[in-house]
Design a protein around this motif. Structure first.
Motif, PDB file in Angstrom:
ATOM      1  N   VAL A 162     105.813  56.558 124.627  1.00 17.80           N
ATOM      2  CA  VAL A 162     105.865  57.647 123.644  1.00 17.80           C
ATOM      3  C   VAL A 162     107.292  58.194 123.530  1.00 17.80           C
ATOM      4  O   VAL A 162     107.992  58.343 124.538  1.00 17.80           O
ATOM      5  CB  VAL A 162     104.906  58.789 124.055  1.00 17.80           C
ATOM      6  CG1 VAL A 162     104.891  59.882 122.978  1.00 17.80           C
ATOM      7  CG2 VAL A 162     103.504  58.262 124.295  1.00 17.80           C
TER       8      VAL A 162
ATOM      9  N   ASP B 174     106.822  61.173 117.833  1.00 15.12           N
ATOM     10  CA  ASP B 174     105.682  60.287 117.546  1.00 15.12           C
ATOM     11  C   ASP B 174     104.443  61.147 117.257  1.00 15.12           C
ATOM     12  O   ASP B 174     104.262  62.208 117.867  1.00 15.12           O
ATOM     13  CB  ASP B 174     105.344  59.409 118.759  1.00 15.12           C
ATOM     14  CG  ASP B 174     106.352  58.293 118.989  1.00 15.12           C
ATOM     15  OD1 ASP B 174     107.227  58.088 118.118  1.00 15.12           O
ATOM     16  OD2 ASP B 174     106.259  57.640 120.052  1.00 15.12           O
TER      17      ASP B 174
ATOM     18  N   VAL C 287     101.701  54.882 116.257  1.00 13.32           N
ATOM     19  CA  VAL C 287     102.984  54.177 116.127  1.00 13.32           C
ATOM     20  C   VAL C 287     102.667  52.695 115.892  1.00 13.32           C
ATOM     21  O   VAL C 287     101.744  52.155 116.509  1.00 13.32           O
ATOM     22  CB  VAL C 287     103.846  54.341 117.409  1.00 13.32           C
ATOM     23  CG1 VAL C 287     105.110  53.505 117.317  1.00 13.32           C
ATOM     24  CG2 VAL C 287     104.196  55.810 117.624  1.00 13.32           C
TER      25      VAL C 287
END
Ligand code: FES
Length: 571
Positions: free
Chosen positions: A505, A509, A524
């Motif tokens: 991460v 995001d 993502v």
């Protein structure tokens, strides 16, 4: 019944002889040395009951344990047994660095070996603080010597300026007020001296109280043993009765393996859900089950918990304290209320099955509201939920009962913290420009990386707290205290340190939490995640000692975070 020891084996002080290559010599030596402590044949021909004593100056929750040891001994002697108390290590939540979870398995291993290596026909395990009871239950399952669990009991509440308060939900609530600038230094110091009013474990339905209740649900504690406050007369009477019962148990050869059957764990999950209990209990139950040869999965936990409403009105899910739960009748009343959901077959340490105990369960008193009726629950079924998705392929958990309803479906940008230490130094930095819509992400706080500390309840940034923000979505591979509350996703597995998606991460995001659909997603593109994974390197493991052994062998949270070489029974 277990085949580990038959009743024809030597018993009492003659069992598990020291290895000198001459059994009679070993017996003779043992009696000679015990004579030095004043024992004669009238003592030494009795059944031996070991008593695990986890008192420690470092463990304030166990402050009154010496009195309990004396009470258990009295019960053992009354029933014709010979009590031998022995110390094990003891880990207090607040005085252990970096986290007691790092030492739960060490205590489990130590207790198992102490029970296995020393002569005893039965054992009474005295625990209380969060990790001592799970460790002892794990040890009991592995050593498989007849075992009775006894706990120190919860603290009574204190008060501050007329308001009732107790550790540790109120610790957190007042600390949040202090951080938000709504209390001054003098006031928080006054609160500090009022939060822990007596000896005993935390006064709310935190991990210690949850695990004490689960001892009864699992059948390894005499009915009514979880609730009486530390220092109460009822607590002492329970300890005496447990000592008496341990002597009978030795004769009956009723072992943990006869009690810790799959249905007992399913019952424990039902009770956990009805308690609105600690998320930590999910990890502990998986570890105990693993020791008993049963794989308790998160899917099973979710499925069972989904059918059980929250019935107990104690903090952090509700408003009361453990002394209220005890006054309302404690576990016998709660289990009676859950009768239609509980499986009756499992045997219990008192000699009855769960079904037989339920036949004589006390009525729920209409005069109290701490233990609610099935048709008038505190919260609907689903107080504990298991989530899956691209951010937690092997599962994560959330305590819905202690979360904010308006955040249970939430999409927001991530703010990533690399460790609990990073949270401590950066969370209040205004340059991060965190908004209430952000999702606070903590990684490298899982079992391998950090021993899985209770760091998952990240504090609300002080500049938001000052504006009245009380809750935000938080996601981590850490645990949280059973006394904590908020919309907090925990135990993400696999953890970041072994390459779980949490490691990938980046700030900004988008993360989506949808508790209704039981999803936790990192939105993502796959290609982008693959590129990030190619650049990822695992953190260095500790160099030596227990921490090295732990990091090399600890399993993930969804598997109970036991050490892989301890998880299976060796018979
Ligand atoms: Fe021991 Fe809470 S710190 S039970």
């Amino acid at each position: 019944m277990s085949s580990k020891r038959s009743t024809k084996e030597p018993s009492g002080i003659d069992r598990d002889l020291t290895s000198y290559g001459d059994m009679e010599f070993s017996r003779y030596m043992r009696r000679a040395f015990l004579a030095s402590a004043g024992y004669d044949a009238a003592d030494l021909d009795r059944p031996v009951v070991g008593i695990v004593d986890t008192s420690s100056d470092y463990n304030t929750c166990h402050r009154q344990m010496p009195e309990l040891v004396t009470a258990v001994k009295r019960g053992v002697l009354q029933a014709g047994g010979l009590p031998f108390a022995f110390a094990s290590s003891s880990w207090n939540e607040i005085l252990t660095s970096p986290t007691t979870m790092l030492y739960r398995n060490l205590l489990a291993m130590e207790t198992e070996e102490l029970v296995r290596a020393q002569p005893m026909d039965a054992v009474v395990m005295l625990g209380g603080c969060d990790k001592t009871v799970p460790a002892q239950l794990m040890a009991a399952a592995s050593a498989d010597v007849p075992t009775v669990m006894v706990v120190t009991g919860p603290m009574r509440t204190g008060s501050w300026r007329g308001e009732r308060l107790g550790a540790c939900t109120d610790c957190r609530r007042y600390w949040a007020e202090f951080r938000a600038g709504r209390m001054d230094e003098a006031e928080i110091r006054e609160v500090e001296s009022s939060l822990c009013a007596t000896a005993g474990t935390c006064a709310v339905m935190g991990t210690a109280s949850t695990m004490a209740c689960l001892c009864e649900a699992l059948g390894l504690m005499l009915p009514g043993g979880a609730g009486p406050p530390a220092g109460s007369a009822e607590r002492l009477r329970h300890a005496v009765a447990s000592g008496r019962r341990a002597v009978a148990l030795a004769g009956e050869c009723l072992r943990p393996s006869d009690i810790l059957v799959p249905a007992a764990f399913r019952n424990a999950i039902r009770v956990l859900a009805a308690l609105g209990g600690s998320t930590n209990a999910i990890v502990h139950l998986a570890a105990i089950a693993g020791r008993a040869g049963y794989r308790l999965t998160l899917d099973e936990v979710d499925e069972i918990a989904a059918g059980v409403p929250v019935l107990v009105d104690c903090k952090p899910a509700g408003s009361g304290y453990l002394e209220d739960f005890d006054r309302a009748g404690g576990m016998p009343v709660l289990m009676g209320e859950l009768e239609q959901l509980l499986e009756p077959e499992p045997r219990t340490v008192g000699g009855k099955t769960i079904g037989e105990i339920l036949e004589s369960a006390p009525e729920r008193g209409a005069w109290q509201q701490t233990i609610r009726a099935m048709n008038d629950p505190l919260a609907a079924a689903g107080g504990l939920r298991v989530l899956r998705g691209s951010l937690a392929p092997d599962g994560a958990v959330i305590k819905v009962a202690a979360a904010s309803a308006d955040l249970l479906a939430h999409r927001g940008p991530a703010v990533v913290f690399e460790s609990p230490e990073h949270v401590a130094t950066a969370i209040d930095d205004p340059q991060l420009a965190i908004t209430p819509e952000h999702v606070l992400v903590l990684r490298n706080a899982g079992p391998v990386a950090a021993g899985m500390p209770e760091a998952g309840a990240l504090p609300i940034p002080s500049y938001l707290a000052a504006k009245g923000v009380k809750d935000m979505v938080r996601v981590s591979d850490a645990r949280m205290s059973g006394t904590a509350y908020g919309t907090i996703v925990l135990h993400c597995a696999p953890e970041a340190a072994v390459g779980g998606p949490l490691a990938l991460v980046k700030d900004g995001d988008t993360i989506e939490l949808d508790v209704g659909k039981r999803r936790l997603e990192l939105l993502v593109e796959d290609g982008e995640l693959a590129a990030r994974r190619a650049e990822w390197t695992p953190p260095e493991l500790p160099k030596r000692g227990w921490r090295r052994l732990y990091a090399e062998h600890v399993m993930q949270a969804n598997e109970g975070a036991d050490l892989d070489f301890l998880a299976e029974r060796d018979d």
